[in-house]
Design a protein around this motif. Structure first.
Motif, PDB file in Angstrom:
ATOM      1  N   ASP A 120       2.491   3.516   3.973  1.00  0.00           N
ATOM      2  CA  ASP A 120       3.337   2.890   4.992  1.00  0.00           C
ATOM      3  C   ASP A 120       3.451   1.392   4.724  1.00  0.00           C
ATOM      4  O   ASP A 120       2.582   0.791   4.084  1.00  0.00           O
ATOM      5  CB  ASP A 120       2.749   3.107   6.388  1.00  0.00           C
ATOM      6  CG  ASP A 120       2.845   4.564   6.818  1.00  0.00           C
ATOM      7  OD1 ASP A 120       3.756   5.263   6.320  1.00  0.00           O
ATOM      8  OD2 ASP A 120       2.012   4.989   7.643  1.00  0.00           O
ATOM      9  N   GLU A 121       4.481   0.791   5.263  1.00  0.00           N
ATOM     10  CA  GLU A 121       4.787  -0.625   5.039  1.00  0.00           C
ATOM     11  C   GLU A 121       3.622  -1.544   5.394  1.00  0.00           C
ATOM     12  O   GLU A 121       3.347  -2.502   4.699  1.00  0.00           O
ATOM     13  CB  GLU A 121       6.024  -1.004   5.859  1.00  0.00           C
ATOM     14  CG  GLU A 121       6.594  -2.362   5.537  1.00  0.00           C
ATOM     15  CD  GLU A 121       7.293  -2.435   4.198  1.00  0.00           C
ATOM     16  OE1 GLU A 121       7.357  -3.536   3.640  1.00  0.00           O
ATOM     17  OE2 GLU A 121       7.760  -1.390   3.700  1.00  0.00           O
ATOM     18  N   ASP A 122       2.919  -1.265   6.514  1.00  0.00           N
ATOM     19  CA  ASP A 122       1.841  -2.152   6.944  1.00  0.00           C
ATOM     20  C   ASP A 122       0.453  -1.710   6.486  1.00  0.00           C
ATOM     21  O   ASP A 122      -0.547  -2.305   6.837  1.00  0.00           O
ATOM     22  CB  ASP A 122       1.870  -2.299   8.464  1.00  0.00           C
ATOM     23  CG  ASP A 122       1.695  -0.978   9.183  1.00  0.00           C
ATOM     24  OD1 ASP A 122       1.730   0.081   8.531  1.00  0.00           O
ATOM     25  OD2 ASP A 122       1.548  -1.002  10.419  1.00  0.00           O
ATOM     26  N   GLU A 123       0.382  -0.651   5.698  1.00  0.00           N
ATOM     27  CA  GLU A 123      -0.905  -0.118   5.249  1.00  0.00           C
ATOM     28  C   GLU A 123      -1.531  -0.933   4.121  1.00  0.00           C
ATOM     29  O   GLU A 123      -2.743  -1.075   4.048  1.00  0.00           O
ATOM     30  CB  GLU A 123      -0.700   1.329   4.763  1.00  0.00           C
ATOM     31  CG  GLU A 123      -1.775   2.259   5.182  1.00  0.00           C
ATOM     32  CD  GLU A 123      -1.444   3.680   4.773  1.00  0.00           C
ATOM     33  OE1 GLU A 123      -2.381   4.356   4.335  1.00  0.00           O
ATOM     34  OE2 GLU A 123      -0.286   4.106   4.879  1.00  0.00           O
ATOM     35  N   VAL A 124      -0.714  -1.432   3.231  1.00  0.00           N
ATOM     36  CA  VAL A 124      -1.200  -2.168   2.070  1.00  0.00           C
ATOM     37  C   VAL A 124      -0.222  -3.305   1.794  1.00  0.00           C
ATOM     38  O   VAL A 124       0.974  -3.197   2.080  1.00  0.00           O
ATOM     39  CB  VAL A 124      -1.351  -1.226   0.851  1.00  0.00           C
ATOM     40  CG1 VAL A 124      -0.047  -0.627   0.436  1.00  0.00           C
ATOM     41  CG2 VAL A 124      -2.018  -1.912  -0.320  1.00  0.00           C
ATOM     42  N   GLY A 125      -0.753  -4.426   1.264  1.00  0.00           N
ATOM     43  CA  GLY A 125       0.108  -5.552   0.936  1.00  0.00           C
ATOM     44  C   GLY A 125       1.089  -5.185  -0.173  1.00  0.00           C
ATOM     45  O   GLY A 125       0.835  -4.288  -0.977  1.00  0.00           O
ATOM     46  N   ARG A 126       2.184  -5.862  -0.233  1.00  0.00           N
ATOM     47  CA  ARG A 126       3.209  -5.606  -1.242  1.00  0.00           C
ATOM     48  C   ARG A 126       3.447  -6.871  -2.059  1.00  0.00           C
ATOM     49  O   ARG A 126       3.501  -7.963  -1.516  1.00  0.00           O
ATOM     50  CB  ARG A 126       4.542  -5.221  -0.599  1.00  0.00           C
ATOM     51  CG  ARG A 126       4.446  -4.125   0.429  1.00  0.00           C
ATOM     52  CD  ARG A 126       4.340  -2.788  -0.215  1.00  0.00           C
ATOM     53  NE  ARG A 126       4.485  -1.754   0.794  1.00  0.00           N
ATOM     54  CZ  ARG A 126       3.761  -0.662   0.807  1.00  0.00           C
ATOM     55  NH1 ARG A 126       2.881  -0.439  -0.119  1.00  0.00           N
ATOM     56  NH2 ARG A 126       3.940   0.237   1.729  1.00  0.00           N
ATOM     57  N   LEU A 136       4.980 -12.245  -7.184  1.00  0.00           N
ATOM     58  CA  LEU A 136       4.449 -13.102  -6.124  1.00  0.00           C
ATOM     59  C   LEU A 136       3.693 -12.318  -5.061  1.00  0.00           C
ATOM     60  O   LEU A 136       4.068 -11.197  -4.707  1.00  0.00           O
ATOM     61  CB  LEU A 136       5.588 -13.887  -5.470  1.00  0.00           C
ATOM     62  CG  LEU A 136       6.424 -14.762  -6.400  1.00  0.00           C
ATOM     63  CD1 LEU A 136       7.555 -15.412  -5.626  1.00  0.00           C
ATOM     64  CD2 LEU A 136       5.565 -15.798  -7.094  1.00  0.00           C
ATOM     65  N   ILE A 137       2.644 -12.950  -4.552  1.00  0.00           N
ATOM     66  CA  ILE A 137       1.830 -12.384  -3.477  1.00  0.00           C
ATOM     67  C   ILE A 137       1.838 -13.378  -2.322  1.00  0.00           C
ATOM     68  O   ILE A 137       1.528 -14.554  -2.512  1.00  0.00           O
ATOM     69  CB  ILE A 137       0.375 -12.154  -3.941  1.00  0.00           C
ATOM     70  CG1 ILE A 137       0.326 -11.058  -4.999  1.00  0.00           C
ATOM     71  CG2 ILE A 137      -0.527 -11.827  -2.764  1.00  0.00           C
ATOM     72  CD1 ILE A 137      -1.052 -10.872  -5.617  1.00  0.00           C
TER      73      ILE A 137
END
Length: 187
Positions: free
Chosen positions: A113-119, A124-125
């Motif tokens: 899911d979108e908020d489960e792990v950073g993208r 760039l982070i």
């Protein structure tokens, strides 16, 4: 089609990490030590990191099969007021961060899911969301200037430490005033 556009992050922002010089080979490692200004609203109602204050970032970026694992510590000053006596609090906070940022179009990126792990956005982070989560969860919701702070007198609002031991606001109802004389001994 990628979920994120690399143009949404400013690579010059102090809380944006550029991983172009980090090989995408699991086990590749790079350290980042820098001082970055604190973003706005980094805290809770009574205490937080002042906007623009220096945050010391001591981070390790490690390539893993699905992205980049960022771990390390972030430290900086905190300012606020005591929840009992409203005196100024000047302290510091050190938080540990450990966050996985998935490569675009990786299995992790596509299966979580979108908020489960950073993208990652290109190379760039954006470290700010992880920083914000770590700091806000570390700060007390009711900070104290010291553990045994007695607070303020609820009647006059003066700090209990500044009042005499026998301080009282006891008022005798005039209808019962005559009875208070019964406790007195005759001299």
């Amino acid at each position: 089609m990628p979920k994120h556009s690399p143009s949404t992050l400013n690579p010059r922002s102090p809380l944006v990490l550029d991983t172009r010089d980090l090989p995408r080979r699991p086990g590749a490692l790079r350290t980042v030590k820098r001082v970055a200004p604190a973003p706005a609203d980094l805290g809770v109602e009574l205490i937080g990191v002042p906007e623009g204050a220096d945050l010391d970032l001591d981070l390790r970026l490690e390539s893993v099969s699905e992205g980049v694992l960022v771990s390390g510590t972030i430290s900086g000053p905190v300012r606020g007021e005591c929840g009992r006596c409203l005196r100024q609090i000047n302290d510091s906070v050190v938080v540990n961060v450990q966050e996985l940022y998935a490569y675009e179009n990786s299995a992790t990126d596509e299966t979580t899911d979108e908020d489960e792990v950073g993208r990652m956005q290109g190379d760039l982070i954006d470290l700010e969301p992880a920083l914000r989560d770590a700091v806000v969860l570390t700060l007390p919701t009711n900070p104290l200037c010291r553990e045994d702070c007695p607070g303020l007198c609820p009647e006059c609002g003066v700090h209990w430490d500044d009042l005499p031991v026998d301080h009282s606001h006891q008022q005798i109802d005039p209808r019962w005033a005559g009875l208070s004389q019964l406790n007195r001994t005759e001299e």
